[in-house]
Every structure is written in C-alpha cells, then in structure tokens.
Design a protein around this motif. Structure first.
Motif, PDB file in Angstrom:
ATOM      1  N   VAL A 110      19.334  -9.361   3.463  1.00 22.38           N
ATOM      2  CA  VAL A 110      18.192  -8.514   3.078  1.00 22.38           C
ATOM      3  C   VAL A 110      17.575  -8.961   1.753  1.00 22.38           C
ATOM      4  O   VAL A 110      16.559  -8.396   1.327  1.00 22.38           O
ATOM      5  N   ARG A 114      11.647 -10.259   5.475  1.00 22.23           N
ATOM      6  CA  ARG A 114      12.009 -10.003   6.877  1.00 22.23           C
ATOM      7  C   ARG A 114      11.616 -11.168   7.783  1.00 22.23           C
ATOM      8  O   ARG A 114      12.412 -11.629   8.611  1.00 22.23           O
ATOM      9  N   ARG A 175      16.984  -6.332  16.302  1.00 24.25           N
ATOM     10  CA  ARG A 175      17.088  -5.169  15.412  1.00 24.25           C
ATOM     11  C   ARG A 175      16.204  -5.341  14.184  1.00 24.25           C
ATOM     12  O   ARG A 175      15.532  -4.387  13.753  1.00 24.25           O
ATOM     13  N   ILE A 176      16.189  -6.546  13.625  1.00 25.74           N
ATOM     14  CA  ILE A 176      15.376  -6.790  12.434  1.00 25.74           C
ATOM     15  C   ILE A 176      13.895  -6.690  12.780  1.00 25.74           C
ATOM     16  O   ILE A 176      13.107  -6.060  12.054  1.00 25.74           O
ATOM     17  N   ALA A 180      14.787  -2.569  11.492  1.00 27.72           N
ATOM     18  CA  ALA A 180      16.056  -2.185  10.879  1.00 27.72           C
ATOM     19  C   ALA A 180      16.182  -2.764   9.476  1.00 27.72           C
ATOM     20  O   ALA A 180      15.724  -3.871   9.208  1.00 27.72           O
ATOM     21  N   TYR A 181      16.772  -1.989   8.586  1.00 28.94           N
ATOM     22  CA  TYR A 181      17.125  -2.407   7.236  1.00 28.94           C
ATOM     23  C   TYR A 181      15.886  -2.589   6.351  1.00 28.94           C
ATOM     24  O   TYR A 181      14.756  -2.623   6.838  1.00 28.94           O
ATOM     25  N   SER A 182      16.127  -2.692   5.064  1.00 34.16           N
ATOM     26  CA  SER A 182      15.053  -2.873   4.092  1.00 34.16           C
ATOM     27  C   SER A 182      15.197  -4.258   3.474  1.00 34.16           C
ATOM     28  O   SER A 182      16.198  -4.542   2.818  1.00 34.16           O
ATOM     29  N   PHE A 183      14.198  -5.100   3.682  1.00 30.85           N
ATOM     30  CA  PHE A 183      14.244  -6.484   3.221  1.00 30.85           C
ATOM     31  C   PHE A 183      13.446  -6.656   1.923  1.00 30.85           C
ATOM     32  O   PHE A 183      12.800  -5.720   1.439  1.00 30.85           O
ATOM     33  N   GLU A 186      10.129  -4.807   0.409  1.00 31.61           N
ATOM     34  CA  GLU A 186       9.860  -3.621   1.228  1.00 31.61           C
ATOM     35  C   GLU A 186      10.283  -2.317   0.546  1.00 31.61           C
ATOM     36  O   GLU A 186      10.338  -1.275   1.192  1.00 31.61           O
ATOM     37  N   PHE A 190      18.648  -3.318  -1.534  1.00 35.98           N
ATOM     38  CA  PHE A 190      19.995  -2.839  -1.256  1.00 35.98           C
ATOM     39  C   PHE A 190      20.921  -3.239  -2.403  1.00 35.98           C
ATOM     40  O   PHE A 190      20.905  -4.376  -2.868  1.00 35.98           O
TER      41      PHE A 190
END
Length: 213
Positions: A110, A114, A175-176, A180-183, A186, A190
């Motif tokens: 991440v 992305r 998923r990406i 999904a998730y914060s890159f 964005e 994390f």
C-alpha cells in the motif's frame, strides 16, 4: 534478494526515526520472526550494515532519564528510500521470490499507488505463466507425473505452484481493482507499527540488548 532489508527499511520508514528495539518489536508484531529471517541478530546487523552503506542515517540519542546506555536511532536516507522502493517493486513483480520476500512485499504494497501495484502484480502473473510454459515444454500435466518417473513429481510440483501462485495473485488484483485497502495518495497511509512503549502481544521475550546498536 533478502527480505530483511526490505522489512527493516520499511519499518524504519513508517516510524520516521526508530531504534533497533522498535524495529524488532514491530517485525515480531507482524509475525515476521516466524516467516522470515527477521531475528534480533539479523535486524541489528541489517541496521548497522545499511547505515554503513548510506541507506540509513544513524543518530545517537541521549541516555534515558531512568538510566541505561544511549540508543541509536535510524532514519531512511534518500538513497535508502530508492533502495526500499526498488526492493518493494521487485518483491511484488517477481514470480520466483521466496515466500518471505513476497510476504514482505505484500506487507508494504500500500506504499505504492494503486495502479502501480496492480501493474506489478500483473507482471508477476505473466512471469509465472512464462515459467509454467517453460516447464510444460518437457512435461504434459494431462499425462500425469508418472509419465516421467518420479522426477515427474518435481515438474508436477512446479506446475501446481505456478497455478496456485497465479490464482492467488489474480485474486489480489481483483480485490485491489475493486477498491480494497488505501494506497499511496488516497488518504492517511497505513501505519502498522507500535507506538513507543506500546505492548507487543507477540513479543518473543528476548531481552533488549541495550539497543545502542
């Protein structure tokens, strides 16, 4: 490629500045001592070596108010950041990385934008396909491993590993791409490191060696 360099650089980077015991504590918190060579001796050695190589900058700190020797805190240099990003990209795109290297890459994925993460994972899928195609020039999975004697089991293992790896990678891509998730870029990045003094529930119980390394 060694996972320890990527792990240590990434952990220090997330702190901004960190001493060796913090890095060790973080890697144990992630379970890296179980799936990589991130043992205390390897971590302190990597910190010293990368400081000598100019990838980390070492700062001597004052002794604590409760006594004990001064600690050495490290921060990632510009050269270290370039090395970190190169190691991270290679860990994600390469089909033949050891599991500890791939795991480290996924742990820091991440940190990338992305679109770049997806592009690197697609490179990995293509590389695995090329590797599988190379194996099947000599081995036909439909004929089964016994067609080549017990040596066929080796090629059967390679084919199954390539198929499983490609399936996992395509799932991660999906998923990406699905959000999904914060890159990078964005929002808040994390942060998977422990705050100073925060208890690590997965600590090995190995005493702090004074951490003036």
């Amino acid at each position: 490629m060694s996972a320890i360099r990527l792990l240590v650089l990434g952990a220090v980077r997330m702190h901004g500045r960190a001493h060796g015991y913090q890095v060790r504590n973080d890697l144990e918190y992630w379970g890296a001592h179980e799936w990589s060579n991130a043992k205390p001796g390897s971590i302190y050695h990597a910190l010293k070596q990368m400081a000598k190589q100019g990838l980390l900058r070492a700062h001597e700190t004052a002794p604590s108010t409760v006594g004990g020797p001064p600690r050495t805190e490290y921060e990632v240099t510009d050269e270290g950041l370039e090395e970190y990003r190169a190691l991270l990209r290679d860990a994600i795109r390469s089909y033949d990385q050891n599991m500890d290297v791939l795991s480290a890459g996924v742990g820091f994925i991440v940190d990338l934008p992305r679109d770049e993460a997806v592009a690197l994972l697609k490179e990995r899928v293509e590389a695995m396909k090329g590797w599988r195609d190379g194996v099947t020039e000599y081995y036909t999975p439909e004929d089964g491993p016994e067609s080549l004697g017990h040596i066929g089991e080796i090629m059967n293992l390679w084919v199954h590993s390539a198929d499983a790896g490609a399936e996992w990678t395509r799932g991660l891509i999906e998923r990406i791409e699905g959000g999904a998730y914060s890159f990078a870029g964005e929002g808040d990045p994390f942060v998977g490191v422990l705050a100073e003094g925060e208890e690590n529930p997965y600590a090995t119980g190995v005493p702090d060696p004074g951490d003036h390394d």
